[in-house]
Design an enzyme around this catalytic site. Structure first.
Site, PDB file in Angstrom:
ATOM      1  N   LYS A   1     -24.427   1.150 -57.956  1.00 27.09           N
ATOM      2  CA  LYS A   1     -22.931   0.607 -57.498  1.00 27.09           C
ATOM      3  C   LYS A   1     -22.266   2.033 -57.222  1.00 27.09           C
ATOM      4  O   LYS A   1     -22.762   3.405 -57.844  1.00 27.09           O
ATOM      5  CB  LYS A   1     -22.478   0.085 -58.880  1.00 27.09           C
ATOM      6  CG  LYS A   1     -20.956  -0.558 -59.320  1.00 27.09           C
ATOM      7  CD  LYS A   1     -20.673  -2.127 -60.621  1.00 27.09           C
ATOM      8  CE  LYS A   1     -19.729  -1.890 -59.820  1.00 27.09           C
ATOM      9  NZ  LYS A   1     -18.810  -3.242 -60.847  1.00 27.09           N
TER      10      LYS A   1
ATOM     11  N   GLU B   1     -17.493 -16.793 -71.088  1.00 28.36           N
ATOM     12  CA  GLU B   1     -16.029 -17.400 -71.685  1.00 28.36           C
ATOM     13  C   GLU B   1     -16.371 -18.189 -71.897  1.00 28.36           C
ATOM     14  O   GLU B   1     -15.474 -18.740 -73.816  1.00 28.36           O
ATOM     15  CB  GLU B   1     -15.029 -17.598 -70.939  1.00 28.36           C
ATOM     16  CG  GLU B   1     -14.977 -16.271 -70.293  1.00 28.36           C
ATOM     17  CD  GLU B   1     -15.525 -16.102 -68.613  1.00 28.36           C
ATOM     18  OE1 GLU B   1     -16.238 -16.488 -68.239  1.00 28.36           O
ATOM     19  OE2 GLU B   1     -14.677 -14.649 -68.171  1.00 28.36           O
TER      20      GLU B   1
ATOM     21  N   ARG C   1     -13.112 -21.398 -67.962  1.00 24.98           N
ATOM     22  CA  ARG C   1     -14.303 -21.714 -68.099  1.00 24.98           C
ATOM     23  C   ARG C   1     -13.922 -22.369 -69.915  1.00 24.98           C
ATOM     24  O   ARG C   1     -14.634 -23.525 -69.995  1.00 24.98           O
ATOM     25  CB  ARG C   1     -14.446 -20.665 -67.759  1.00 24.98           C
ATOM     26  CG  ARG C   1     -15.030 -19.672 -67.082  1.00 24.98           C
ATOM     27  CD  ARG C   1     -16.074 -20.740 -66.375  1.00 24.98           C
ATOM     28  NE  ARG C   1     -16.203 -20.185 -64.516  1.00 24.98           N
ATOM     29  CZ  ARG C   1     -16.950 -19.711 -64.267  1.00 24.98           C
ATOM     30  NH1 ARG C   1     -17.319 -19.011 -64.930  1.00 24.98           N
ATOM     31  NH2 ARG C   1     -17.016 -19.725 -62.552  1.00 24.98           N
TER      32      ARG C   1
HETATM   33  C1  LIG Z   1     -15.336 -16.368 -64.905  1.00 26.60           C
HETATM   34  C2  LIG Z   1     -14.998 -14.921 -64.155  1.00 26.60           C
HETATM   35  N1  LIG Z   1     -15.062 -13.432 -65.441  1.00 26.60           N
HETATM   36  C3  LIG Z   1     -14.397 -12.451 -65.579  1.00 26.60           C
HETATM   37  C4  LIG Z   1     -14.821 -11.770 -64.204  1.00 26.60           C
HETATM   38  C5  LIG Z   1     -14.469 -10.191 -63.896  1.00 26.60           C
HETATM   39  N2  LIG Z   1     -15.332  -9.443 -63.209  1.00 26.60           N
HETATM   40  C6  LIG Z   1     -15.005  -9.777 -62.298  1.00 26.60           C
HETATM   41  S1  LIG Z   1     -16.588  -9.146 -61.344  1.00 26.60           S
HETATM   42  C7  LIG Z   1     -17.133  -8.012 -62.652  1.00 26.60           C
HETATM   43  C8  LIG Z   1     -18.413  -8.265 -63.026  1.00 26.60           C
HETATM   44  C9  LIG Z   1     -19.480  -8.205 -61.943  1.00 26.60           C
HETATM   45  O1  LIG Z   1     -20.858  -8.067 -62.011  1.00 26.60           O
HETATM   46  P1  LIG Z   1     -21.368  -8.049 -61.364  1.00 26.60           P
HETATM   47  O2  LIG Z   1     -21.788  -9.704 -60.802  1.00 26.60           O
HETATM   48  O3  LIG Z   1     -22.898  -7.306 -61.612  1.00 26.60           O
HETATM   49  O4  LIG Z   1     -21.351  -7.498 -60.030  1.00 26.60           O
HETATM   50  P2  LIG Z   1     -21.182  -5.587 -59.873  1.00 26.60           P
HETATM   51  O5  LIG Z   1     -20.429  -5.294 -59.590  1.00 26.60           O
HETATM   52  O6  LIG Z   1     -21.959  -4.731 -60.456  1.00 26.60           O
HETATM   53  O7  LIG Z   1     -21.875  -5.287 -58.155  1.00 26.60           O
HETATM   54  C10 LIG Z   1     -16.569  -9.494 -63.810  1.00 26.60           C
HETATM   55  C11 LIG Z   1     -16.572  -9.079 -65.420  1.00 26.60           C
HETATM   56  C12 LIG Z   1     -14.300 -13.204 -63.510  1.00 26.60           C
HETATM   57  N3  LIG Z   1     -14.267 -12.204 -61.986  1.00 26.60           N
HETATM   58  N4  LIG Z   1     -14.882 -14.547 -63.149  1.00 26.60           N
END
Ligand SMILES: Cc1ncc(C[n+]2csc(CCOP(=O)(O)OP(=O)(O)O)c2C)c(N)n1
Ligand SMILES: CC(=O)[C@@H](O)[C@H](O)COP(=O)(O)O
Ligand SMILES: [Mg+2]
Length: 628
Positions: free
Chosen positions: A283, A370, A398
């Site tokens: 990342k 969630e 959710r």
């Molecule tokens: C249902 C939901 N909960 C929380 C989020 C907030 N959120 C957005 S990106 C993320 C992290 C995602 O991590 P990953 O899938 O590994 O993607 P990366 O940023 O590491 O590429 C979170 C918690 C969201 N978008 N949707």
């Protein structure tokens, strides 16, 4: 400036690019991202990490006919840059410009408008199933999902279905060891173990073939060997969890090596049945500060680079509601050992790090889960614990059924603190928290609250924690209003009058109180307008509804939520129940449309929820309801 990227009207030419050219395009993409994203808050590190993966995907598939779903969608910027949106890219996340998420209105390469995590495998599988039924069997379907989103419950529902349907589906698991914060949970440990497994393609194949000849029945020694067989296979293959579900596991492979990824993507594309390709990325790759601090660089504020060091531009003065709530939570946890806090992977956004550090045993980050968070809180609550479920308004959607069944129906005193309740700004329609007033106020016994100023955040939380039923407290992403006033004690279903008036009253639910007071003040030479801080949408202050409608010529209700089923609706319902004159009521709320992305202030103004709009509504309703 970007000689290759600027020529790409679609991703099609990429499949004829040499490895050297693709690597040049990767450099150009990073140049665009680093220069532009420093100037505004945007998803920085996630996008830097998927540049090569994006190029490998687009040079292996044709996503005008094949199907591509980026899970969540926050990492879609490189994809936008190579699918004809380079020229508009400078407008990203500004009002009227490109969205920061996939948007089917922008491009045929974007199939769903998304922003919530976890649904990519389901939609990709649905697309494949639909394409097969519609006689398009050659269309391939790909979901790209991060390791943070991967443990979402719905992903397992999708994998369960995919293994059963045995459709040709490619799931690319983008493993960068990070959610927004470092990822949590047992799946994280499993992925770490897989990362440890070298990918011995040749050896793996031969040994597994030999093991397949060990019989399952017969001699005890052979039976023992048979039992060993699965263990040995698991060690060699990795990914047995997926293999056992009927999903072929390939990887892990280096997600920054374009030729290698093209090779394995081609293999996955040619495979029959569902395949999971595990790619390992970094990342923030390509910009050292982002790779070193991916938490800060998930969505950093605008910053400038000083000798390779990011320096954030100065922010505004008053701390946000998020901080008021975090501090209130710290205080109550200090006093009451029964209080726990749950987050669903949003520890950073909700500024809960100090809670995590101070109370590691009473702070639970359950990952992007969630629904589980709410049911888990219900379980804790049943034992006498007082859980606070701290989730963004939009993501709590959710958990709707768990709020209903596990919490409200059991009449458990779970406290919901809903951050980002209101317009969230540049994230746009997927993230605006504008539905919670409606969906929370449906359930019997659930008290629905919103603070109008910083000083009542903690009293409201304390009220919720001693309340015998469930309750919710919503607050938006903005500076907390520093009203110089000692709050009246919070009592169930009681509002607080902030300003007296004789012509009309603005009844505000939540943080727009500051604008309501300014609007009333701006009218002072023409109209005497009072301002009531409603505090509760449920139970609504019945006496206040009766009093304002009896005494005033007009009542303007005000809220930062959709007009459907919100606070104004609650006011109307109560007025109707009491047989009062509902013609006096003007509801000011967000329109019943999906509000686009932009700055919160601009979007509020667009809907008439700014000081001028509120004043105008008062004047207008005063003349409509004036007795001739
Ligand atoms: C249902 C939901 N909960 C929380 C989020 C907030 N959120 C957005 S990106 C993320 C992290 C995602 O991590 P990953 O899938 O590994 O993607 P990366 O940023 O590491 O590429 C979170 C918690 C969201 N978008 N949707
Ligand atoms: C993609 C996503 O859902 C989060 O990254 C979100 O954009 C965070 O919003 P805040 O910046 O308001 O915490
Ligand atoms: Mg990740």
């Amino acid at each position: 400036m970007h000689p290759l990227l600027s020529q790409l009207d679609s991703a099609e030419p990429l499949k004829d690019f040499s490895s050297a050219q693709l690597s040049e395009v990767a450099d150009e993409i990073r140049d665009v991202l680093c220069n532009l994203l420093a100037t505004r808050t945007a998803h920085f590190a996630s996008n830097l990490g998927v540049v090569e993966l994006c190029l490998a995907l687009h040079s292996t598939f044709d996503f005008r006919t094949d199907r591509l779903i980026w899970d969540t969608g926050h990492q879609v910027y490189p994809h936008k840059l190579v699918t004809g949106r380079y020229k508009d890219f400078a407008s990203i996340r500004t009002q009227g410009g490109l969205m920061g998420y996939p948007n089917p209105h922008e491009s045929e390469y974007d199939l769903f408008m998304t922003g919530h995590a976890g649904c990519s495998v389901s939609t990709a599988l649905g697309l494949k199933s639909g394409d097969d039924l519609m006689d398009r069997p050659n269309s391939k379907s790909v979901a790209v999902i991060g390791d943070g989103a991967f443990p979402s419950g719905i992903v397992f529902e999708a994998l369960n279905n995919a293994g059963f349907l045995n459709k040709d589906l490619v799931v690319v698991l983008n493993d960068n060891k990070m959610s927004i914060c470092p990822r949590v949970g047992a799946m994280a440990g499993y992925l770490d173990r897989l990362r440890g497994n070298p990918f011995y393609t040749g050896l793996k194949h031969e040994v597994v073939k030999a093991l397949n000849h060990v019989p399952l029945f017969g001699d005890p020694a052979e039976r023992w060997l048979a039992q060993m067989k699965e263990g040995v296979k698991a060690g060699l293959l990795g990914g047995m969890l997926f293999e056992e579900l009927g999903i072929r596991y390939i990887g892990p492979i280096d997600g920054h090596d374009i030729p290698l990824m093209k090779k394995y993507l081609a293999m996955a594309k040619a495979s029959e049945g569902p395949v999971l390709l595990h790619v390992v990325t970094e990342k923030g790759h390509g910009y050292k500060p982002a790779a070193e601090d991916p938490v800060f660089f998930h969505t950093p504020p605008a910053f400038r680079d000083e000798d390779g060091r990011p320096v954030a531009n100065a922010g505004s003065g008053q701390p946000p509601y998020t901080v008021s709530m975090r501090d209130a939570i710290l205080n109550v946890m200090e006093e009451d050992e029964r209080v726990t806090v749950l987050t669903a992977a949003m520890c950073q956004g909700t500024k809960m790090e100090p809670v995590r550090e101070r109370f590691p045993d009473r702070f639970f980050d359950v990952g992007i889960c969630e629904s589980h968070a709410v049911a888990f809180a219900a379980g804790q609550c049943k034992t006498g614990i007082r859980p606070i479920v701290n989730i963004y308004s939009t993501f709590l959607q959710r958990s709707y059924d768990q709020i209903f069944q596990e919490v409200a129906l059991q009449d458990l005193p779970v406290v919901f603190t809903l951050d980002r309740a209101g317009l969230t700004g540049p994230d746009g329609p997927t993230h605006h928290g504008v539905y919670d007033i409606g969906y929370m106020r449906l359930f019997p016994n659930l008290a629905v609250m919103a603070p109008g100023y910083a000083g009542e955040v903690e009293p409201m939380l304390r009220f919720a924690l001693q309340h015998e039923h469930s309750s919710s407290i919503r607050y938006p992403k903005t500076s907390a209003f520093d009203l110089q006033k000692i709050p009246e004690p919070i009592e169930l279903g009681r509002s607080e009058t902030i300003r007296e008036g004789t012509d009309g009253t603005i009844v505000v639910f939540g943080a727009l109180l500051e604008s309501a007071l300014a609007a009333a003040e701006s009218l002072a030479d023409r109209l005497s307008v009072g301002v009531v801080n409603a505090r509760f949408a449920k139970p609504i202050d019945k006496a206040m509804v009766a009093r304002t409608l009896a005494d005033d010529r007009f009542v303007v209700t005000l809220e930062e939520g959709t007009t459907v089923a919100g606070f104004g609706s609650a006011f109307l319902e109560e007025a109707n129940t009491q047989g009062l004159d509902t013609r006096k009521i003007k509801r000011l709320a967000l329109p019943d449309v999906f509000v686009e992305h932009g700055e919160r202030g601009d979007l509020l103004a667009q809907s008439g929820l700014h000081v001028e709009g509120i004043a105008q509504a008062c004047q207008q309703w005063n003349s409509v309801t004036r007795v001739p």
